[in-house]
Motif scaffolding. Structure first.
Motif, PDB file in Angstrom:
ATOM      1  N   ILE A  39       0.777  -1.076   0.015  1.00 25.42           N
ATOM      2  CA  ILE A  39       0.018   0.004   0.038  1.00 25.42           C
ATOM      3  C   ILE A  39       0.838   1.348  -0.191  1.00 25.42           C
ATOM      4  O   ILE A  39       1.705   1.237   0.811  1.00 25.42           O
ATOM      5  N   VAL A  40       0.563   2.222  -1.106  1.00 22.77           N
ATOM      6  CA  VAL A  40       1.196   3.437  -0.816  1.00 22.77           C
ATOM      7  C   VAL A  40       0.622   4.273   0.416  1.00 22.77           C
ATOM      8  O   VAL A  40      -0.524   4.434   0.552  1.00 22.77           O
ATOM      9  N   VAL A  41       1.533   4.697   1.201  1.00 16.31           N
ATOM     10  CA  VAL A  41       1.173   5.270   2.459  1.00 16.31           C
ATOM     11  C   VAL A  41       1.333   6.852   2.495  1.00 16.31           C
ATOM     12  O   VAL A  41       0.505   7.797   3.298  1.00 16.31           O
ATOM     13  N   SER A  42       2.160   7.124   1.714  1.00 15.61           N
ATOM     14  CA  SER A  42       2.495   8.871   1.528  1.00 15.61           C
ATOM     15  C   SER A  42       3.421   9.133   0.374  1.00 15.61           C
ATOM     16  O   SER A  42       3.886   8.138  -0.212  1.00 15.61           O
ATOM     17  N   GLU A  43       3.243  10.358  -0.083  1.00 11.31           N
ATOM     18  CA  GLU A  43       3.968  10.814  -1.261  1.00 11.31           C
ATOM     19  C   GLU A  43       4.809  12.119  -0.899  1.00 11.31           C
ATOM     20  O   GLU A  43       4.086  13.067   0.018  1.00 11.31           O
ATOM     21  N   HIS A  44       6.006  12.283  -1.516  1.00  8.78           N
ATOM     22  CA  HIS A  44       6.904  13.477  -0.791  1.00  8.78           C
ATOM     23  C   HIS A  44       7.711  13.882  -1.915  1.00  8.78           C
ATOM     24  O   HIS A  44       7.976  13.461  -2.973  1.00  8.78           O
ATOM     25  N   GLU A  45       7.945  15.243  -1.885  1.00  8.77           N
ATOM     26  CA  GLU A  45       8.849  15.645  -2.904  1.00  8.77           C
ATOM     27  C   GLU A  45      10.148  15.440  -3.024  1.00  8.77           C
ATOM     28  O   GLU A  45      10.805  15.491  -4.111  1.00  8.77           O
ATOM     29  N   THR A  46      10.881  14.969  -1.797  1.00  7.56           N
ATOM     30  CA  THR A  46      12.078  14.643  -1.740  1.00  7.56           C
ATOM     31  C   THR A  46      12.652  13.381  -1.405  1.00  7.56           C
ATOM     32  O   THR A  46      11.641  12.633  -0.487  1.00  7.56           O
ATOM     33  N   GLU A  47      13.579  12.753  -1.516  1.00 12.34           N
ATOM     34  CA  GLU A  47      13.922  11.414  -1.268  1.00 12.34           C
ATOM     35  C   GLU A  47      14.164  11.364   0.155  1.00 12.34           C
ATOM     36  O   GLU A  47      13.614  10.460   1.162  1.00 12.34           O
ATOM     37  N   VAL A  48      15.144  12.415   0.927  1.00 13.68           N
ATOM     38  CA  VAL A  48      15.036  12.598   2.318  1.00 13.68           C
ATOM     39  C   VAL A  48      13.768  12.608   3.067  1.00 13.68           C
ATOM     40  O   VAL A  48      13.713  11.999   4.131  1.00 13.68           O
ATOM     41  N   GLU A  49      12.749  13.583   2.728  1.00 18.62           N
ATOM     42  CA  GLU A  49      11.514  13.337   3.324  1.00 18.62           C
ATOM     43  C   GLU A  49      10.843  12.035   3.285  1.00 18.62           C
ATOM     44  O   GLU A  49      10.148  11.714   4.333  1.00 18.62           O
ATOM     45  N   ALA A  50      11.041  11.291   2.317  1.00 12.85           N
ATOM     46  CA  ALA A  50      10.368  10.159   2.131  1.00 12.85           C
ATOM     47  C   ALA A  50      10.955   9.014   3.020  1.00 12.85           C
ATOM     48  O   ALA A  50      10.506   7.942   3.701  1.00 12.85           O
ATOM     49  N   ILE A  51      12.364   8.977   3.122  1.00 12.99           N
ATOM     50  CA  ILE A  51      13.034   8.041   3.979  1.00 12.99           C
ATOM     51  C   ILE A  51      12.601   8.384   5.417  1.00 12.99           C
ATOM     52  O   ILE A  51      12.299   7.421   6.183  1.00 12.99           O
ATOM     53  N   ARG A  52      12.546   9.620   5.514  1.00 12.17           N
ATOM     54  CA  ARG A  52      12.186   9.926   7.091  1.00 12.17           C
ATOM     55  C   ARG A  52      10.839   9.528   7.355  1.00 12.17           C
ATOM     56  O   ARG A  52      10.440   8.890   8.588  1.00 12.17           O
ATOM     57  N   ALA A  53      10.113   9.668   6.573  1.00 11.42           N
ATOM     58  CA  ALA A  53       8.614   9.047   6.794  1.00 11.42           C
ATOM     59  C   ALA A  53       8.447   7.631   6.756  1.00 11.42           C
ATOM     60  O   ALA A  53       7.585   7.260   7.503  1.00 11.42           O
ATOM     61  N   ALA A  54       9.217   7.151   5.898  1.00 11.47           N
ATOM     62  CA  ALA A  54       9.298   5.533   5.925  1.00 11.47           C
ATOM     63  C   ALA A  54       9.539   5.097   7.353  1.00 11.47           C
ATOM     64  O   ALA A  54       9.208   4.170   7.806  1.00 11.47           O
ATOM     65  N   GLU A  55      10.984   5.752   7.918  1.00  9.82           N
ATOM     66  CA  GLU A  55      11.455   5.417   9.236  1.00  9.82           C
ATOM     67  C   GLU A  55      10.249   5.460  10.343  1.00  9.82           C
ATOM     68  O   GLU A  55       9.970   4.614  11.235  1.00  9.82           O
ATOM     69  N   GLU A  56       9.644   6.641  10.267  1.00 10.03           N
ATOM     70  CA  GLU A  56       8.616   7.020  11.180  1.00 10.03           C
ATOM     71  C   GLU A  56       7.315   6.119  11.058  1.00 10.03           C
ATOM     72  O   GLU A  56       6.770   5.727  12.052  1.00 10.03           O
ATOM     73  N   TYR A  57       6.989   5.601   9.795  1.00 11.88           N
ATOM     74  CA  TYR A  57       5.820   4.899   9.529  1.00 11.88           C
ATOM     75  C   TYR A  57       6.025   3.345  10.125  1.00 11.88           C
ATOM     76  O   TYR A  57       5.532   2.950  10.919  1.00 11.88           O
ATOM     77  N   GLU A  58       7.487   3.146  10.312  1.00 15.33           N
ATOM     78  CA  GLU A  58       7.755   1.682  10.628  1.00 15.33           C
ATOM     79  C   GLU A  58       7.764   1.808  12.144  1.00 15.33           C
ATOM     80  O   GLU A  58       7.598   0.764  12.752  1.00 15.33           O
ATOM     81  N   GLN A  59       7.874   2.836  12.739  1.00 14.67           N
ATOM     82  CA  GLN A  59       7.849   2.933  14.257  1.00 14.67           C
ATOM     83  C   GLN A  59       6.622   3.081  14.721  1.00 14.67           C
ATOM     84  O   GLN A  59       6.312   2.881  16.178  1.00 14.67           O
ATOM     85  N   ARG A  60       5.637   3.594  14.064  1.00 14.54           N
ATOM     86  CA  ARG A  60       4.178   3.812  14.569  1.00 14.54           C
ATOM     87  C   ARG A  60       3.452   2.553  15.052  1.00 14.54           C
ATOM     88  O   ARG A  60       3.676   1.286  14.243  1.00 14.54           O
ATOM     89  N   GLU A  61       2.966   2.463  16.131  1.00 15.35           N
ATOM     90  CA  GLU A  61       2.278   1.376  16.678  1.00 15.35           C
ATOM     91  C   GLU A  61       0.676   1.284  15.965  1.00 15.35           C
ATOM     92  O   GLU A  61       0.234   2.147  15.405  1.00 15.35           O
ATOM     93  N   GLU A  62       0.295   0.028  15.909  1.00 13.33           N
ATOM     94  CA  GLU A  62      -1.058  -0.013  15.190  1.00 13.33           C
ATOM     95  C   GLU A  62      -2.152   0.479  15.891  1.00 13.33           C
ATOM     96  O   GLU A  62      -1.925   0.349  17.197  1.00 13.33           O
TER      97      GLU A  62
END
Length: 62
Positions: A39-62
């Motif tokens: 599933i696409v969970v977010s879209e970002h303008e820069t790779e740095v923003e996307a990497i940060r968002a992916a890391e934060e997403y992986e840390q979020r609790e369900e």
């Protein structure tokens, strides 16, 4: 059925077409926790923003 355990996300470039020679226009964060239901969970303008968002997403609790 979703895989139990931690979330797993990846970052992929967005292009206007499937041609890898075209410039990247943005970045998707994709939830690949369940490989059969990515599933696409977010879209970002820069790779740095996307990497940060992916890391934060992986840390979020369900």
């Amino acid at each position: 059925m979703p895989k139990s355990g931690p979330k797993q996300a990846r970052v992929e470039p967005i292009r206007d077409a499937e041609d890898i020679n075209l410039p990247v226009t943005g970045w998707h964060v994709i939830d690949e926790t369940d490989p059969d239901n990515e599933i696409v969970v977010s879209e970002h303008e820069t790779e740095v923003e996307a990497i940060r968002a992916a890391e934060e997403y992986e840390q979020r609790e369900e």
